[in-house]
Write an enzyme that holds these catalytic residues in place. Structure first.
Site, PDB file in Angstrom:
ATOM      1  N   GLN A 135       0.851  -1.217   0.172  1.00  0.00           N
ATOM      2  CA  GLN A 135      -0.004   0.002  -0.029  1.00  0.00           C
ATOM      3  C   GLN A 135       0.976   1.291   0.048  1.00  0.00           C
ATOM      4  OE1 GLN A 135      -1.795   0.648   3.750  1.00  0.00           O
ATOM      5  NE2 GLN A 135      -3.303   1.912   3.116  1.00  0.00           N
ATOM      6  N   GLU A 253      -8.644  -1.756   5.973  1.00  0.00           N
ATOM      7  CA  GLU A 253      -7.552  -1.674   6.598  1.00  0.00           C
ATOM      8  C   GLU A 253      -7.880  -1.574   8.226  1.00  0.00           C
ATOM      9  OE1 GLU A 253      -4.822   1.588   6.506  1.00  0.00           O
ATOM     10  OE2 GLU A 253      -3.248   0.325   6.723  1.00  0.00           O
TER      11      GLU A 253
END
Ligand SMILES: Cc1cc2nc3c(=O)[nH]c(=O)nc-3n(C[C@H](O)[C@H](O)[C@H](O)COP(=O)(O)OP(=O)(O)OC[C@H]3O[C@@H](n4cnc5c(N)ncnc54)[C@H](O)[C@@H]3O)c2cc1C
Length: 407
Positions: A135, A253
């Site tokens: 990410q 997340e």
């Protein structure tokens, strides 16, 4: 909700146990719950390979992407069933770490916002262990305030040219692909001029430099991007419209981080207290029970988010409660284990108590409290989006990104 297995869940658990008992021993490796704890490069390499092998085995046997819809290669089962599988999996093998970002965050984002071509190309390769993702969101000047990111994307025909720097990119050194946020329009207000890309980590111009943390582990990296060319078709969502997919990635997340629950149990803490002669101390007993209650609460928060997912509700701002709870718990556990271990708590690796496991938990608490959004940011989100309190005053509201003063 009922915490006992229904007959259907018991049958599913049995099938999961049969699969795990047959296949988990082929991959092995129980004590490596995350690359956050591995400092030896050879061990890390072996761990990465073990994760890839285990992911492939799960895929080949119909145990990958459990909650993903069937049309995207998943198994289409409920979050509760997935929780049962993970519970049994955790007892026998820990080799899923490097795919947490891929399957927990990138997959759901591509499912929600990707094109049909992106879904068909990337999702199966993620599920079968071929592609591991990282990410690329945070930058030196943009973490909590992600809307302030400055990595630039400029269009050149069918490609975009990217220049800038990312930081704290977990697992970039082991990743094949990354989700990348860029500033594509500086005339727009800051949340509107962002474009979300899928980037092949082997593209020329990407330089990944590992950063060693206080734990001695290089869990994350600095990533420099110099004239990196990305095809236009790798955009997720709209050009300049990256904020919608960003929100999907971030709420997944938070659920992922908090939903994993605690690595330590109350029994582990009592066992540690006994070894150091503190199990009869009433104050220590009180602290252990206090932490034990919080471990249970976190487990039930995880059940709650799984139940919501089962009803088709995407993770919302409530995921901040789960993330904040894990964060505060990691602080309590880290400090308590140091109190129990006394001076032995200062030793690490093979010299440390339980091969340094507890000192790693102590030192990792700050990472847990920052990664995926800091405690303060989770509190802001809970205040504003869950409790309906007034928003923070924003001096950059309604101003074009290029006109926002910087230091
Ligand atoms: C273990 C770990 C793994 C990570 N992995 C990744 C990853 O894979 N990819 C990625 O892109 N990033 C990753 N990060 C980065 C992480 O998302 C950021 O560190 C985090 O969002 C905080 O941003 P920052 O470090 O820029 O701190 P800042 O945003 O500069 O914050 C500094 C301090 O100010 C406080 N603060 C800031 N704004 C406010 C506000 N509005 N109200 C109250 N307090 C505020 C913060 O709480 C903090 O205490 C990771 C971080 C860690 C620790």
């Amino acid at each position: 909700m009922d915490f006992e297995d229904t007959p259907e869940q018991a049958e599913f658990r049995q099938k999961a146990v049969e699969f795990l008992e047959e296949f988990a021993p082929q991959v092995g490796g129980q004590d490596d719950s995350s690359s956050m704890y591995i400092s030896d490069p050879a061990e890390e390499k072996a761990y990465v390979q073990r994760c890839r092998d285990w992911q492939r085995i799960k895929y080949e046997n119909g145990w990958a992407g459990l909650t993903w819809p069937k049309e995207f290669g998943g198994q289409g089962i409920t979050g509760i069933m997935e929780g049962i599988f993970k519970e049994e999996e955790a007892k026998r093998i820990s080799a899923s770490g490097i795919f947490a970002v891929s399957i927990g965050m990138v997959g759901p984002t591509i499912i929600a916002h990707g094109t049909k071509e992106q879904q068909e190309h990337y999702l199966p390769r993620m599920l079968n262990g071929q592609d591991c993702w990282c990410q690329l969101f945070s930058e030196p000047g943009a973490g909590s305030d992600l809307g302030g990111l400055r990595t630039m994307a400029v269009r050149d025909g069918d490609e975009w040219v990217i220049n800038g720097q990312k930081v704290w990119t977990s697992g970039a050194q082991n990743s094949d692909w990354g989700i990348l946020l860029t500033r594509s329009d500086t005339e727009a207000v800051k949340h509107r001029g962002i474009t979300y890309f899928l980037v092949d980590m082997t593209t020329p111009g990407i330089d990944v430099r590992p950063l060693v943390q206080i734990t001695g582990v290089a869990h994350f990296n600095e990533v420099f991007l110099t004239d990196v060319r990305i095809p236009h078709e790798n955009i997720v969502g709209e050009v300049h419209g990256g904020w919608a997919p960003i929100m999907t990635t971030l709420s997944n997340e938070r659920t992922l981080i908090g939903g994993g629950g605690s690595r330590a149990s109350m029994q582990d803490l009592f066992a540690l207290a006994s070894r150091f002669g503190a199990a009869d101390d009433p104050l220590i007993r009180q602290k252990i029970v206090d932490v034990g209650i919080k471990i249970e609460l976190l487990k039930y928060l995880g059940y709650r988010s799984r139940t919501a997912a089962t009803k088709g509700e995407p993770p919302g701002p409530e995921s901040s409660i789960t993330k904040l709870s894990l964060s505060l718990l990691s602080h309590d556990i880290g400090n308590l284990v140091m109190e129990l271990c006394g001076p032995y708590g200062t030793l690490s690796s093979s010299d440390g108590v339980d091969e340094g496991r507890w000192v790693q938990d102590f030192l990792s608490q700050w990472g847990v409290r920052i990664g995926g959004g800091t405690d303060n940011i989770q509190r802001n989100t809970i205040g504003e989006k869950v409790l309906g309190l007034p928003s923070e005053h924003r001096v950059d509201k309604g101003i074009a990104f290029k006109d926002i003063p910087t230091s």
